[in-house]
Scaffold this active site. Structure first.
Site, PDB file in Angstrom:
ATOM      1  CB  CYS A 170      -0.902   0.029   1.230  1.00  0.00           C
ATOM      2  SG  CYS A 170      -2.071  -1.322   1.286  1.00  0.00           S
TER       3      CYS A 170
HETATM    4  C1  BEZ Z   1       0.595  -4.587   1.804  1.00  0.00           C
HETATM    5  O1  BEZ Z   1       0.031  -3.559   1.446  1.00  0.00           O
HETATM    6  O2  BEZ Z   1       1.805  -4.711   1.768  1.00  0.00           O
HETATM    7  C2  BEZ Z   1      -0.217  -5.771   2.276  1.00  0.00           C
HETATM    8  C3  BEZ Z   1      -1.417  -5.534   2.938  1.00  0.00           C
HETATM    9  C4  BEZ Z   1      -2.122  -6.625   3.419  1.00  0.00           C
HETATM   10  C5  BEZ Z   1      -1.644  -7.908   3.203  1.00  0.00           C
HETATM   11  C6  BEZ Z   1      -0.462  -8.103   2.503  1.00  0.00           C
HETATM   12  C7  BEZ Z   1       0.267  -7.020   2.056  1.00  0.00           C
END
Ligand code: BEZ
Length: 212
Positions: free
Chosen positions: A46
């Site tokens: 994200c």
């Molecule tokens: C991420 O944004 O890195 C992420 C969020 C939830 C689960 C796995 C990765």
């Protein structure tokens, strides 16, 4: 709840955001919109997505598209996370992130897929036209970051095909040849597209990008 489909009106809502209270339809005004969800704050994928989206803002602005992100954490958390995003991604967070702690917007847009996670949103994208109709939906899992070049490409296609009787072929990018709408007879197409029409098959006719 019936999932939102192409052509449906994008539900309106009011929510807290990092830019203050956000009245969704009023915020979009006469612009196109792109609403996209993030599973959670302080997550690596994200963080890269938001930094990338911020760098694409100028390109979306040029196409009259307003970006709105969403994550189910609170405003204080978002503001702290933004400091990290700006530091690590070398950009300013230049569009609002909704703080959807009560999951009101996530539920309205079906961004929580219980078989993936009961609490976190998947990576949803909704592209919305100036009439507030949903023109694209896309769902990625939490483990896969989205491609913002692709979102820009889809906007280019949606905007071109809204004004010209064409469709865009596989892997099309702005400036490349497009497909003449199947409903138009070739002779009529030749009048409509004076730059030329190549008939490969009666149903497969190509013409230069009429947006250029
Ligand atoms: C991420 O944004 O890195 C992420 C969020 C939830 C689960 C796995 C990765």
């Amino acid at each position: 709840m019936t999932p939102l489909r192409l052509g449906d009106t994008a539900p309106d809502f009011t929510a807290e955001s990092t830019f203050g209270p956000l009245h969704f339809h009023a915020y979009l005004g006469t612009s196109w919109g792109i609403l996209f969800s993030h599973p959670a704050d302080f997550t690596p994928v994200c963080t890269t997505e938001l930094g990338t989206a911020a760098k694409f803002k100028e390109a979306f602005d040029a196409r009259n598209v307003k970006m709105v992100a969403l994550s189910v954490d609170g405003l204080a958390s978002h503001k702290e996370w933004i400091r990290d995003i700006e530091e690590t991604q070398g950009t300013e967070m230049n569009f609002p992130i909704i703080a959807d702690e009560d999951r009101k917007v996530s539920n309205l847009y079906g961004m929580i897929h219980p078989n993936a996670s009961d609490t976190l949103t998947v990576r949803s994208v909704f592209i919305i036209d100036p009439d507030k109709k949903i023109r694209l939906t896309l769902t990625y899992p939490a483990s896969t970051g989205r491609n913002f070049e692709e979102l820009l490409r889809v906007v280019d296609s949606l905007q071109l095909t809204a004004y010209h009787k064409v469709a865009t072929p596989a892997n099309w990018n702005r400036g490349e040849r497009v497909v003449v709408s199947p409903a138009i007879p070739t002779q009529e197409a030749r009048n409509l597209f004076p730059a030329g029409v190549e008939e490969i098959k009666p149903y497969l006719r190509l013409t230069p990008d009429p947006g250029r």
